[in-house]
Motif scaffolding. Structure first.
Motif, mmCIF file in Angstrom:
data_model
loop_
_atom_site.group_PDB
_atom_site.id
_atom_site.type_symbol
_atom_site.label_atom_id
_atom_site.label_comp_id
_atom_site.label_asym_id
_atom_site.label_seq_id
_atom_site.Cartn_x
_atom_site.Cartn_y
_atom_site.Cartn_z
ATOM 1 N N THR A 67 0.918 -1.188 0.130
ATOM 2 C CA THR A 67 0.198 0.068 -0.149
ATOM 3 C C THR A 67 0.745 1.145 -0.010
ATOM 4 O OG1 THR A 67 -1.884 1.114 1.205
ATOM 5 C CG2 THR A 67 -0.136 0.323 2.507
ATOM 6 N N LEU A 116 -3.101 -2.365 -1.929
ATOM 7 C CA LEU A 116 -4.201 -1.465 -1.362
ATOM 8 C C LEU A 116 -4.023 0.067 -1.823
ATOM 9 C CD1 LEU A 116 -4.385 -2.814 2.146
ATOM 10 C CD2 LEU A 116 -5.722 -3.590 -0.081
ATOM 11 N N HIS A 145 -6.888 -2.964 -5.164
ATOM 12 C CA HIS A 145 -8.116 -3.033 -4.224
ATOM 13 C C HIS A 145 -8.152 -1.222 -3.794
ATOM 14 C CE1 HIS A 145 -8.516 -7.350 -3.733
ATOM 15 N NE2 HIS A 145 -7.273 -7.266 -4.305
ATOM 16 N N LEU A 184 -9.574 1.217 -1.726
ATOM 17 C CA LEU A 184 -10.093 1.356 -0.253
ATOM 18 C C LEU A 184 -10.774 2.599 -0.007
ATOM 19 C CD1 LEU A 184 -7.676 -0.890 1.849
ATOM 20 C CD2 LEU A 184 -9.530 -1.672 0.515
ATOM 21 N N VAL A 190 -9.013 -4.637 4.807
ATOM 22 C CA VAL A 190 -7.840 -4.918 4.841
ATOM 23 C C VAL A 190 -7.654 -6.607 5.336
ATOM 24 C CG1 VAL A 190 -5.617 -4.339 6.114
ATOM 25 C CG2 VAL A 190 -7.064 -2.479 5.169
#
Length: 530
Positions: free
Chosen positions: A133, A163, A183, A185, A373
Motif C-alpha cells: 500500500t 491497497l 483494491h 479502499l 484490509v
C-alpha cells in the motif's frame, strides 16, 4: 494468520503512523498474529512524539501485537556511514532474523520508503505473498523522482495485491499494474471515533492547532496574536514538518507543545472549542493531499476553521464553518460565540455520520476499513473488483485526451520511460557532447500538424501536460535512449532547456544551456482531474 507489517508506527508522528498503530491493533483484536517492523526511534525529534520512556506505548498496545524496532543511527556501527542510515537493510534484516521462529503467512508493506521496499525484499527472500500500500506522498512526491520510479513500479507489479485509493488506482493501472490486483479502499474515520459528540467544553473557547506545522508560521502567529487580543486561549501542538535542521530549537520559535500519542488526540480535541485546521507547506506539490484534521474534529463534535480548498474537498461548505482568518475571528469574538461553536460542532458531527452512512466522499467507519484490509491480507490472490479501476481509467483518459479522439488508438505508452537510460547528444556548431535522461514517465498523443500532446506523470494525481512540436518530441525520444546518439541542431539548444525547465528531461552538461532570456516557452496545459 501471521502478518509481518512494515509501517510507520508511533512514536513517529503523522496520520500514516496512527493508521499503522490502529490497523495493527484491530487485526490483533481479531485474533491475528501481527509483527510490526518500524524505525521510529531513528526519527529526528521534530518527527516523533516527545514522550519517554516508551512504556506508555507498550502498555497501550498490551501484547496485542509484537513490536520490532530498528536501532537508531546513534549506534556506533552506523556513525559516519557515508550513505546515511541503512533503513531498508535494518528493517529487512530484522524481519528475516525472526522468520525461522515466526514464519509469516503474508507481508504487508505500507509507505514505500523504507517500509514498502523492505517488505518487498523480505517477500522475495521468503517467497511470501506481499500486499503493498502507499501514502499520497509516495505517489505524489517520491515516485516523481526519476531514480526511484522503476523500483517502485516493480514493487506494485510483483505484489499479490495493492491497497490503494479510487483516485490512485487509475494511475497505477495506466502504469501497467493489473486491475485485478488493485483494491481501491475508502478512507477510514478515526479508530477512536465515538458514537456521540463530546460534551461541550466548559469555560471560554480554546482554539486548537495541531499536526505538522507549515514552514511559514505567519498564519499561526496571526491567530495567536488576534486570539490573545480578544481573550481567547490558543494551543499549538506539533513541529514544523521540514525545518532547516533536525534540531528542535531551530524548528520553530512558536509557543508549541510536542506531538502526543495518537490515542490522546480525542482528549485534546474535546478540551477545545474550535479546531483550526493547518495545511502543511511541505505537501503543497502533492495535489489532493488533504489531512484528516477536519474529520477528527467532527468525530468529537467540534467546530473547524478550514482552508477554502479543504472545505470543498470534504463537502463541508454548507455547514457555515469559517474558511478564513477574518471569519474565524468574527466567530470567536461574537457575544454568543460559545453557543455558535457548540452548534457548529454538532453540525460537524452530524455531517460525519451522514458521510459514514452514505460513503459519498469515500469515508467509512474504521471497522469497515479494517474488514477490507483483513479480507485482502487473508486472500491476497483473490482478484479485486476491477470495474472500479476501469471506470477511473476511463474518466482519467477523458479528462486528458482531446475531445473526439479515439483513446484506444492514439494513446501510446513509452515503457522506456520507466528505464531511465543516458543518451548522447552532439551539438553540430560547437562539437560538444551532452548526456540527457528522461525525468518522468510519459505518454503522448499525435496531433495534426506534427504536434504532440504530452502527458508526463508518474502515477500520481497530478499529470503535467504540454503541446510540443516534432523537434521537441525528437529530443524526448532521444532521452529514452533511442537512438543512443543524436545530432543536435543549433536551434535545439534553447528547446532543450525548455524541456529541462518543465522537468521532462535532465541535461548533464551545463555548457550547453542558454541564458534565461533565451529560454523558449512551451505550451502548457493546466491539468484537469477526473
Amino acid at each position: 494468520m501471521r502478518v509481518f507489517y512494515f509501517t510507520k508506527f508511533p512514536p513517529l508522528q503523522g496520520g500514516m503512523s496512527a493508521r499503522g498503530l490502529f490497523t495493527a491493533l484491530e487485526l490483533g483484536r481479531r485474533g491475528h498474529e501481527v509483527h510490526i517492523f518500524s524505525d521510529p526511534l531513528a526519527a529526528a525529534s521534530h518527527e516523533r512524539v516527545n514522550a519517554a520512556p516508551l512504556r506508555e506505548l507498550f502498555d497501550y498496545v498490551d501484547h496485542k501485537v509484537t513490536i520490532h524496532f530498528a536501532e537508531t543511527d546513534e549506534h556506533i556501527f552506523y556513525r559516519r556511514h557515508p550513505g546515511g542510515r541503512p533503513a531498508v537493510s535494518q528493517l529487512a534484516s530484522l524481519a528475516l532474523s525472526v522468520t525461522d521462529e515466526h514464519r509469516p503467512d503474508v507481508i504487508f508493506g505500507s509507505f514505500m520508503e523504507p517500509y514498502g521496499i523492505a517488505a518487498y525484499l523480505v517477500s522475495k527472500v521468503t517467497a511470501t505473498p506481499l500486499v503493498a500500500t502507499h501514502a499520497g506522498s509516495d505517489i505524489g512526491r517520491l515516485m516523481r523522482a526519476r531514480d526511484s520510479q522503476f523500483l517502485y513500479r516493480q514493487v506494485f507489479l510483483d505484489s499479490s495485491a495493492v491497497l490503494t485509493t479510487p483516485r490512485h488506482s487509475a494511475y497505477l493501472a495506466l502504469m501497467g499494474v493489473p486491475a485485478r490486483k488493485l483494491h481501491a479502499l475508502p478512507v477510514p474515520a478515526p479508530a477512536w471515533a465515538p458514537n456521540a459528540p463530546a460534551a461541550p467544553h466548559d469555560g471560554p473557547p480554546t482554539v486548537l492547532m495541531y499536526g505538522k506545522l507549515p514552514t511559514d508560521d505567519s498564519y499561526i502567529r496571526h491567530v495567536i496574536e488576534d486570539c490573545a487580543h480578544i481573550g481567547v486561549r490558543t494551543e499549538v501542538i506539533g513541529h514544523i514538518a521540514w525545518p532547516a535542521s533536525n534540531s528542535t530549537d531551530d524548528a520553530t520559535t512558536l509557543p508549541t507543545s510536542p506531538f502526543v500519542w495518537p490515542w490522546k488526540i480525542p482528549g485534546l480535541i474535546s478540551e477545545s472549542g474550535l479546531v483550526a485546521a493547518l495545511r502543511s507547506s511541505g505537501n503543497a506539490e502533492v495535489q489532493h493531499h488533504h489531512g484528516l484534521t477536519p474529520v477528527e474534529a467532527a468525530a468529537m463534535g467540534r467546530a473547524v476553521a478550514l482552508h477554502p480548498s479543504d472545505a470543498a474537498n470534504f463537502h463541508m461548505t454548507k455547514l457555515g464553518l469559517p474558511t478564513s482568518h477574518t471569519e474565524m475571528m468574527k466567530l470567536l469574538g461574537a457575544q454568543d460565540a460559545r453557543r455558535e461553536l457548540i452548534g457548529l460542532g454538532q453540525a460537524c458531527f452530524d455531517w460525519l455520520q451522514e458521510q459514514l452512512a452514505s460513503g459519498v466522499i469515500g469515508l467509512v467507519p474504521f471497522e469497515t476499513y479494517a474488514d477490507r484490509v483483513e479480507r485482502v491480507l487473508s486472500a491476497p490472490d483473490e482478484p479485486a473488483d476491477d470495474r472500479v479501476v476501469a471506470d477511473r481509467v476511463t474518466r482519467l483518459l477523458k479528462a486528458h485526451i482531446p475531445k473526439g479522439a479515439d483513446t484506444q488508438e492514439i494513446l501510446r505508452e513509452r515503457r522506456q520511460a520507466y528505464r531511465p537510460s543516458t543518451a548522447s547528444l552532439h551539438h553540430i556548431d560547437s562539437g560538444a557532447d551532452a548526456r540527457i535522461v528522461r525525468r518522468v514517465p510519459m505518454r503522448y498523443l499525435e496531433l495534426p500538424e506534427q504536434q504532440f500532446h504530452i502527458i508526463a506523470q508518474s502515477a500520481g494525481s497530478h499529470p503535467h501536460e504540454h503541446i510540443v512540436a516534432q523537434s521537441a518530441m525528437a529530443l524526448l525520444e532521444a532521452a529514452d535512449g533511442s537512438p543512443k546518439r543524436a545530432e543536435l541542431d543549433p536551434d535545439d539548444i534553447t528547446l532543450l532547456h525548455g524541456l529541462m525547465s518543465r522537468g521532462l528531461i535532465a541535461v548533464c552538461d551545463a555548457d550547453l544551456l542558454p541564458s534565461k532570456n533565451e529560454v523558449p516557452s512551451l505550451s502548457r496545459i493546466e491539468p484537469s482531474h477526473g
